[in-house]
Design an enzyme around this catalytic site. Sequence first.
Site, PDB file in Angstrom:
ATOM      1  CG  ASP A 198     -15.858  11.065   7.162  1.00  0.00           C
ATOM      2  OD1 ASP A 198     -15.151  10.039   7.083  1.00  0.00           O
ATOM      3  OD2 ASP A 198     -15.392  12.227   7.137  1.00  0.00           O
ATOM      4  N   GLY A 248     -21.840  -0.696  -0.579  1.00  0.00           N
ATOM      5  CA  GLY A 248     -20.928  -1.569  -1.294  1.00  0.00           C
ATOM      6  C   GLY A 248     -21.504  -2.953  -1.547  1.00  0.00           C
ATOM      7  CE  LYS A 261      -9.679  -4.406   5.807  1.00  0.00           C
ATOM      8  NZ  LYS A 261     -11.046  -3.863   5.998  1.00  0.00           N
ATOM      9  CE1 TYR A 290      -7.626  -3.276   1.603  1.00  0.00           C
ATOM     10  CE2 TYR A 290      -6.565  -5.398   1.259  1.00  0.00           C
ATOM     11  CZ  TYR A 290      -7.704  -4.656   1.523  1.00  0.00           C
ATOM     12  OH  TYR A 290      -8.902  -5.288   1.723  1.00  0.00           O
ATOM     13  CB  ALA A 307     -12.764  -1.555   3.575  1.00  0.00           C
ATOM     14  CG  ASP A 316      -6.359 -12.439   1.480  1.00  0.00           C
ATOM     15  OD1 ASP A 316      -7.310 -11.661   1.270  1.00  0.00           O
ATOM     16  OD2 ASP A 316      -5.467 -12.659   0.637  1.00  0.00           O
ATOM     17  CG  LEU A 349     -19.886  -7.779   2.886  1.00  0.00           C
ATOM     18  CD1 LEU A 349     -20.441  -9.171   2.632  1.00  0.00           C
ATOM     19  CD2 LEU A 349     -18.559  -7.850   3.650  1.00  0.00           C
TER      20      LEU A 349
END
Length: 307
Positions: free
Chosen positions: A47, A21, A140, A136, A71, A113, A23
């Site tokens: 996985d 990804g 998280k 979401y 994520a 956030d 990041l």
Amino acid sequence: MESMQEQASAPAGWLVTGAGGMLGQDVLAALAAAGERSAALDRAALDLTDADAVRQALDRHRPAVVVNCAAWTAVDDAETREDEALRINGDGPAHLAAACARTGAVLLHVSTDYVFAGDATTPYAEDAPTAPRSAYGRTKLAGEQAVLKALPESGYVVRTAWLYGTGGPNFVRTMVRLAGERETLDVVDDQRGQPTWSADLAGLLLDLGRAALAGTAPAGVYHGTSSGETSWYGFTREIFRLLGTDPDRVRPTSSEAFTRPAPRPAYSVLGHERLRRAGIEPLRHWRAAVTEAFPEVLRAHEKENPA
């Protein structure tokens, strides 16, 4: 995906999950530039919802630090597929934390956030009460809680927001595309946050991981966002300015004009006091970061979208 930095006969100092990804790619680049040995596992290679696979990966690579960049980030899709999102955002970090507890590795887990309600008027402190308003955000938060519970002395949650970079789709690249397609652009002006360059966040994760190993940064929650704040409207005007086009082509509007399945936080500004207490400089102002990042982001966009 195995990192070019990795040597199979020696343990990896760092293991990056979600390495394919935006990041993850920047974290690998930061580690390479710093001379750190690392191993990279993308979604196809590991996985995270498979506890046995996660345990075997840590046994194989023997990292001192794990950086979890993996994520489920499809915020709206999570509203109708929360169970799937929870397996990645909640169960995945739990499996990583259990494996790290077994091997003694430090875990840096990237969060969001969206764990907050988004109705504050001053920056959220690291210990501010969480109250996610979306699926979401709930998934998280479950990941954060799993990491902190399993690794009270070696688990680090790093919340970020409004992330952009070169390695994937993001707001900056979308605005660059729309600038070439539309005469004017309506952008919400009632959501405030901190645009954050993924390369800057990668450098912060490197600093925090090193501080964790040195024992100078206590485990727990940290915030990894740029300094300053703006709205999506203000951010878009800056993007247009950097493009060399008229910022007045961008027009302010309200969130009500863009209804989506998942509610967006009205206020996503995060405080950075725990970084300062650990002797780590918070990220620079968002405008300075996007000014430096923009040529690189623009080149990536043009390469993938040739005229």
